[in-house]
Write a protein that holds these residues in place. Structure first.
Motif, PDB file in Angstrom:
ATOM      1  N   GLU A   4       0.833  -1.205   0.000  1.00  0.00           N
ATOM      2  CA  GLU A   4       0.000   0.000   0.000  1.00  0.00           C
ATOM      3  C   GLU A   4       0.866   1.251   0.000  1.00  0.00           C
ATOM      4  OE1 GLU A   4      -2.056   3.454   1.376  1.00  0.00           O
ATOM      5  OE2 GLU A   4      -0.565   2.379   2.591  1.00  0.00           O
ATOM      6  N   MET A   5       1.980   1.208   0.723  1.00  0.00           N
ATOM      7  CA  MET A   5       2.877   2.361   0.782  1.00  0.00           C
ATOM      8  C   MET A   5       3.664   2.505  -0.518  1.00  0.00           C
ATOM      9  SD  MET A   5       4.107   1.924   4.755  1.00  0.00           S
ATOM     10  CE  MET A   5       4.651   3.602   5.059  1.00  0.00           C
ATOM     11  N   VAL A   6       3.997   1.374  -1.147  1.00  0.00           N
ATOM     12  CA  VAL A   6       4.681   1.420  -2.440  1.00  0.00           C
ATOM     13  C   VAL A   6       3.791   2.092  -3.479  1.00  0.00           C
ATOM     14  CG1 VAL A   6       5.504   0.001  -4.372  1.00  0.00           C
ATOM     15  CG2 VAL A   6       6.207  -0.542  -2.043  1.00  0.00           C
ATOM     16  N   GLN A   7       2.504   1.720  -3.494  1.00  0.00           N
ATOM     17  CA  GLN A   7       1.620   2.294  -4.505  1.00  0.00           C
ATOM     18  C   GLN A   7       1.360   3.774  -4.262  1.00  0.00           C
ATOM     19  OE1 GLN A   7      -1.910   3.249  -4.571  1.00  0.00           O
ATOM     20  NE2 GLN A   7      -1.979   3.334  -2.340  1.00  0.00           N
ATOM     21  N   ARG A   8       1.665   4.255  -3.046  1.00  0.00           N
ATOM     22  CA  ARG A   8       1.567   5.701  -2.774  1.00  0.00           C
ATOM     23  C   ARG A   8       2.849   6.429  -3.169  1.00  0.00           C
ATOM     24  NH1 ARG A   8       1.135   7.099   2.516  1.00  0.00           N
ATOM     25  NH2 ARG A   8       1.029   5.067   3.539  1.00  0.00           N
ATOM     26  N   GLY A   9       3.821   5.658  -3.677  1.00  0.00           N
ATOM     27  CA  GLY A   9       5.043   6.272  -4.176  1.00  0.00           C
ATOM     28  C   GLY A   9       6.152   6.406  -3.159  1.00  0.00           C
ATOM     29  N   LEU A  10       5.986   5.810  -1.959  1.00  0.00           N
ATOM     30  CA  LEU A  10       7.029   5.914  -0.942  1.00  0.00           C
ATOM     31  C   LEU A  10       8.206   5.007  -1.282  1.00  0.00           C
ATOM     32  CD1 LEU A  10       4.899   5.938   2.341  1.00  0.00           C
ATOM     33  CD2 LEU A  10       5.755   7.867   1.027  1.00  0.00           C
ATOM     34  N   GLN A  11       9.392   5.461  -0.961  1.00  0.00           N
ATOM     35  CA  GLN A  11      10.600   4.679  -1.179  1.00  0.00           C
ATOM     36  C   GLN A  11      10.902   3.820   0.051  1.00  0.00           C
ATOM     37  OE1 GLN A  11      12.125   4.584  -4.249  1.00  0.00           O
ATOM     38  NE2 GLN A  11      10.268   5.771  -4.718  1.00  0.00           N
ATOM     39  N   SER A  44      11.537   5.471   3.506  1.00  0.00           N
ATOM     40  CA  SER A  44      10.340   6.012   4.160  1.00  0.00           C
ATOM     41  C   SER A  44       9.454   4.902   4.700  1.00  0.00           C
ATOM     42  CB  SER A  44       9.552   6.875   3.170  1.00  0.00           C
ATOM     43  OG  SER A  44      10.315   7.985   2.747  1.00  0.00           O
ATOM     44  N   ILE A  45       9.330   3.821   3.921  1.00  0.00           N
ATOM     45  CA  ILE A  45       8.522   2.680   4.373  1.00  0.00           C
ATOM     46  C   ILE A  45       9.128   2.084   5.638  1.00  0.00           C
ATOM     47  CG2 ILE A  45       7.724   0.361   3.774  1.00  0.00           C
ATOM     48  CD1 ILE A  45       7.698   1.278   0.835  1.00  0.00           C
ATOM     49  N   ALA A  46      10.447   1.925   5.633  1.00  0.00           N
ATOM     50  CA  ALA A  46      11.132   1.359   6.801  1.00  0.00           C
ATOM     51  C   ALA A  46      10.920   2.235   8.032  1.00  0.00           C
ATOM     52  CB  ALA A  46      12.624   1.211   6.501  1.00  0.00           C
ATOM     53  N   ASN A  47      11.026   3.541   7.861  1.00  0.00           N
ATOM     54  CA  ASN A  47      10.840   4.452   8.997  1.00  0.00           C
ATOM     55  C   ASN A  47       9.406   4.402   9.524  1.00  0.00           C
ATOM     56  OD1 ASN A  47      13.486   5.303   8.871  1.00  0.00           O
ATOM     57  ND2 ASN A  47      13.049   7.073   7.598  1.00  0.00           N
ATOM     58  N   ASP A  48       8.428   4.409   8.612  1.00  0.00           N
ATOM     59  CA  ASP A  48       7.026   4.420   9.025  1.00  0.00           C
ATOM     60  C   ASP A  48       6.618   3.135   9.722  1.00  0.00           C
ATOM     61  OD1 ASP A  48       6.847   6.918   7.982  1.00  0.00           O
ATOM     62  OD2 ASP A  48       5.554   6.406   6.294  1.00  0.00           O
ATOM     63  N   LEU A  49       7.167   2.000   9.270  1.00  0.00           N
ATOM     64  CA  LEU A  49       6.785   0.698   9.826  1.00  0.00           C
ATOM     65  C   LEU A  49       7.771   0.201  10.880  1.00  0.00           C
ATOM     66  CD1 LEU A  49       5.592  -1.181   6.604  1.00  0.00           C
ATOM     67  CD2 LEU A  49       4.212   0.040   8.305  1.00  0.00           C
ATOM     68  N   ASN A  50       8.772   1.013  11.183  1.00  0.00           N
ATOM     69  CA  ASN A  50       9.789   0.648  12.172  1.00  0.00           C
ATOM     70  C   ASN A  50      10.487  -0.661  11.784  1.00  0.00           C
ATOM     71  OD1 ASN A  50      11.293   1.090  14.525  1.00  0.00           O
ATOM     72  ND2 ASN A  50       9.909  -0.136  15.783  1.00  0.00           N
ATOM     73  N   LEU A  51      10.884  -0.723  10.510  1.00  0.00           N
ATOM     74  CA  LEU A  51      11.594  -1.879   9.986  1.00  0.00           C
ATOM     75  C   LEU A  51      12.953  -1.432   9.457  1.00  0.00           C
ATOM     76  CD1 LEU A  51       8.709  -3.463   7.859  1.00  0.00           C
ATOM     77  CD2 LEU A  51       9.431  -4.197  10.137  1.00  0.00           C
ATOM     78  N   SER A  52      13.823  -2.388   9.242  1.00  0.00           N
ATOM     79  CA  SER A  52      15.068  -2.076   8.558  1.00  0.00           C
ATOM     80  C   SER A  52      14.820  -2.034   7.054  1.00  0.00           C
ATOM     81  CB  SER A  52      16.133  -3.123   8.869  1.00  0.00           C
ATOM     82  OG  SER A  52      15.810  -4.357   8.242  1.00  0.00           O
ATOM     83  N   HIS A  95      16.577  -3.477   4.879  1.00  0.00           N
ATOM     84  CA  HIS A  95      16.777  -4.844   4.399  1.00  0.00           C
ATOM     85  C   HIS A  95      15.478  -5.645   4.502  1.00  0.00           C
ATOM     86  CE1 HIS A  95      18.690  -8.675   3.606  1.00  0.00           C
ATOM     87  NE2 HIS A  95      18.242  -9.142   4.756  1.00  0.00           N
ATOM     88  N   THR A  96      14.754  -5.494   5.622  1.00  0.00           N
ATOM     89  CA  THR A  96      13.489  -6.209   5.792  1.00  0.00           C
ATOM     90  C   THR A  96      12.468  -5.744   4.767  1.00  0.00           C
ATOM     91  OG1 THR A  96      13.906  -6.508   8.155  1.00  0.00           O
ATOM     92  CG2 THR A  96      11.631  -6.723   7.418  1.00  0.00           C
ATOM     93  N   VAL A  97      12.425  -4.443   4.486  1.00  0.00           N
ATOM     94  CA  VAL A  97      11.507  -3.924   3.470  1.00  0.00           C
ATOM     95  C   VAL A  97      11.834  -4.537   2.111  1.00  0.00           C
ATOM     96  CG1 VAL A  97      10.775  -1.863   2.216  1.00  0.00           C
ATOM     97  CG2 VAL A  97      11.034  -1.791   4.704  1.00  0.00           C
ATOM     98  N   LYS A  98      13.114  -4.640   1.786  1.00  0.00           N
ATOM     99  CA  LYS A  98      13.510  -5.247   0.511  1.00  0.00           C
ATOM    100  C   LYS A  98      13.041  -6.695   0.421  1.00  0.00           C
ATOM    101  CE  LYS A  98      17.651  -2.467  -0.450  1.00  0.00           C
ATOM    102  NZ  LYS A  98      19.125  -2.492  -0.608  1.00  0.00           N
ATOM    103  N   ILE A  99      13.145  -7.422   1.541  1.00  0.00           N
ATOM    104  CA  ILE A  99      12.695  -8.820   1.557  1.00  0.00           C
ATOM    105  C   ILE A  99      11.183  -8.884   1.340  1.00  0.00           C
ATOM    106  CG2 ILE A  99      12.384 -10.846   3.040  1.00  0.00           C
ATOM    107  CD1 ILE A  99      15.116 -10.126   4.277  1.00  0.00           C
ATOM    108  N   HIS A 100      10.432  -8.003   2.035  1.00  0.00           N
ATOM    109  CA  HIS A 100       8.982  -7.971   1.830  1.00  0.00           C
ATOM    110  C   HIS A 100       8.646  -7.681   0.371  1.00  0.00           C
ATOM    111  CE1 HIS A 100       7.706  -8.631   5.871  1.00  0.00           C
ATOM    112  NE2 HIS A 100       8.214  -7.518   6.355  1.00  0.00           N
TER     113      HIS A 100
END
Length: 229
Positions: free
Chosen positions: A170-177, A180-188, A190-195
């Motif tokens: 959902e955050m990708v389709q809003r254009g977030l990199q 930003s996704i990692a910061n908003d979801l409190n993830l690394s 690397h974890t965002v890349k895996i997702h």
């Protein structure tokens, strides 16, 4: 080499089944631990499969962030034997944030090994009768206890995604990199890349842009969706 980790109380899995699995899949190493926290560590080979005892699902849910930080590529399955009621198991599978599949051990070893082979390929498995049991539970649930009508079911093909993957997409389709996704979801990052890798793979998309297009096509603007478990 790949590792299969059984997270089960001692004696839950027969030595004969483990030996048969090692012979059938000589490129795997089987490890057994009795508590979830014992699985939160680095193993000599990449963990491809985590198999949990039903009694340990709640502990695994609480420790899911740590589990998947150490084992981001692992498929998680629950052990199924005759000791657990099928409706209860179906409910746990339907509501779990991490359990994706079932490994039955009350059947012949050759059947268990065939299913184990599917899981090692990343193919999810759930017996048809368990899906029926889950549907019976839903039909027996009083309307007041169900989710609000305005929460729409996940549209295909998004049903294959987990709740966290839906959040990321959902955050990708809003254009977030990724940052930003990692910061908003409190993830690394690397974890965002895996997702993102898992999302693109599950949807059969070529890249994040195409995955975002899947989301926009499947989700009406302003709709509130129940994310997949």
């Amino acid at each position: 080499m790949r590792t299969i980790v059984f997270v089960v109380p001692p004696g839950s899995v027969s030595p004969a089944l483990k030996q048969a699995a090692e012979e059938a899949f000589p490129w795997t190493v089987i490890e057994e631990v009795s508590q979830v926290d014992q699985a939160i560590r680095i193993f000599p080979s990449t963990v491809s499969l985590l198999i949990l005892h039903p009694d340990l699902i709640a502990d695994a849910e609480r420790s899911s962030a740590d589990l998947f930080r150490y084992h981001p590529l692992a498929l998680t399955a629950v052990l199924h034997d005759d000791m657990m009621d099928e409706r209860e198991l179906a409910l746990r599978l339907a509501t779990s944030q991490i359990i994706r599949s079932i490994l039955p051990i009350q059947v012949r070893h050759d059947i268990s090994l065939s299913i184990l082979g599917l899981l090692l390929q990343g193919i999810e498995y759930c017996p048809r009768r368990l899906l029926g049991a889950a549907m019976e539970h839903v039909s027996d649930t009083p309307p007041a206890a169900r989710e609000p009508e305005e929460a729409q079911p996940i549209a295909m093909p998004l049903r294959v995604l987990t709740k966290r993957e839906m959040q990321v997409l959902e955050m990708v389709q809003r254009g977030l990199q990724n940052k930003s996704i990692a910061n908003d979801l409190n993830l690394s990052r690397h974890t965002v890349k895996i997702h993102l890798h898992n999302i693109i793979s599950k949807l059969g998309a070529r890249n994040r842009t195409e995955a975002a297009a899947f989301y926009r096509d499947a989700v009406p603007a302003g709709a509130s969706l129940r994310a997949a478990g």
